[in-house]
Design an enzyme around this catalytic site. Structure first.
Site, PDB file in Angstrom:
ATOM      1  N   TYR A   1      15.092  20.562 -17.287  1.00 28.12           N
ATOM      2  CA  TYR A   1      13.923  19.932 -16.657  1.00 28.12           C
ATOM      3  C   TYR A   1      14.183  19.838 -15.157  1.00 28.12           C
ATOM      4  O   TYR A   1      14.994  19.035 -14.704  1.00 28.12           O
ATOM      5  CB  TYR A   1      13.685  18.552 -17.282  1.00 28.12           C
TER       6      TYR A   1
ATOM      7  N   LYS B   1      11.444  23.504 -17.953  1.00 25.40           N
ATOM      8  CA  LYS B   1      10.185  23.032 -17.398  1.00 25.40           C
ATOM      9  C   LYS B   1      10.356  22.958 -15.887  1.00 25.40           C
ATOM     10  O   LYS B   1      11.247  22.256 -15.386  1.00 25.40           O
ATOM     11  CB  LYS B   1       9.808  21.653 -17.942  1.00 25.40           C
TER      12      LYS B   1
ATOM     13  N   ILE C   1       3.899  22.524 -19.923  1.00 22.78           N
ATOM     14  CA  ILE C   1       4.209  21.132 -20.254  1.00 22.78           C
ATOM     15  C   ILE C   1       3.628  20.310 -19.121  1.00 22.78           C
ATOM     16  O   ILE C   1       4.200  20.245 -18.033  1.00 22.78           O
ATOM     17  CB  ILE C   1       5.721  20.886 -20.404  1.00 22.78           C
TER      18      ILE C   1
END
Length: 315
Positions: A145, A175, A216
């Site tokens: 992330y 992400k 996302i």
């Protein structure tokens, strides 16, 4: 590079970092949360529980454990879940990730440790490696992330390359919430087969032709069906129509404080004012902000179909 992705990542998908409802005493409201998760799944979304817009870093370790268990016990398939398990403390990250693995979740979305600034790639590699080794599962998947504007800790391409080489079956995607298209496009080019998820649906028009795995996105909480429709569009013309729809809603919402705005929109369309609560240090939208945002969405003919019916079960 070729990776073996679980079913949740096999085709382009939208995941919502599910907003977390609170009681009047600011405890977690599990029935409302479960009802909203059911609605999101019904609209075609996966569940990125405990993401940034879930107020995850305002939730305790025990709260995250208990809430994940509640959602699974309610009958929602854990294979549709990608809970956030990154934490400042290594033991917390291990505990959260192990719990997600044992619960049968599709994978985990892992922030880097985000208090110390200027840490090296060596230190970050050790953090991720220690979590992966402690969990010890060849079947579990980890998505990195990257959100350096919040964490102050970037995930570099060098680090990605090293993690893929060391754990090719485990570290399968990222992400990218940097908002830096140059970074997203470079990852898509440099790491073919790596599941790259932009954090804004506004980038999908450019990212999907380059091989993006899906999205996302914060606003997947309020327009999951539209984003799923964009991801699954059969023709360029169909994709263009959905691109326009999702982008205009995204622009309206991101102009406001994101978490309070999302929760106020859910409160409005669920006909349930309790949804507007946030935990300090965040504050709810004031009436002027909220009214202006809802009028803007009304002008876009925006709706959240069937949410009020689903949400009423939890009230």
């Amino acid at each position: 590079m070729s990776v073996s992705l679980p079913p949740a990542f096999a085709t382009p998908r939208v995941f919502a970092p599910v907003v977390t409802p609170f009681t009047a005493e600011l405890g977690i409201d599990a029935p409302r949360f479960v009802a909203f998760c059911r609605w999101l799944v019904g609209q075609g979304a996966g569940l990125a529980l405990f993401g940034t817009n879930s107020e995850a870093n305002s939730l305790s370790l025990s709260e995250r454990h208990a809430l994940l268990d509640e959602v699974i016990e309610a009958g929602i398939d854990p294979a549709r879940m990608l809970p956030g398990t990154g934490a400042c403390a290594l033991p917390d990250a291990i505990a959260l990730t192990r719990h997600a693995c044992e619960a049968g979740c599709a994978g985990a979305l892992m922030l880097p440790p985000f208090f110390y600034q200027g840490v090296s790639d060596e230190g970050l590699f050790a953090y991720y490696a220690d979590v992966i080794e402690a969990v010890g599962s060849d079947q579990f998947r980890v998505l990195l992330y990257h959100i350096p504007q919040f964490t102050g800790v970037p995930i570099t391409h060098t680090l990605i390359e090293r993690l893929i080489a060391a754990y090719p079956r485990t570290v399968v995607g990222i992400k990218d919430s940097s908002g830096d298209w140059a970074n997203t496009s470079a990852m898509l080019e440099k790491f073919p087969g790596f599941a790259v998820f932009p954090a804004s649906e506004a980038l999908l028009g450019k990212a999907l032709p380059l091989g993006a795995a899906g999205c996302i996105s914060a606003t997947a909480n309020i327009q999951p069906h539209a984003i799923a429709s964009l991801l699954n569009a059969a023709t360029p013309d169909e994709r263009a129509v959905w691109e326009g729809k999702v982008a205009t809603v995204r622009l309206a919402v991101q102009a406001q404080p994101m978490i309070p705005a999302l929760k106020h929109i859910v409160a409005h369309f669920a006909n349930d004012a309790a949804w507007a609560r946030v935990r300090p240090p965040l504050t709810a939208m004031d009436s002027g902000q909220a009214g202006a945002l809802l009028r803007q969405l009304e002008a876009l003919d925006f709706s959240m179909p069937s949410l009020a019916t689903v949400a009423a079960v939890a009230v």
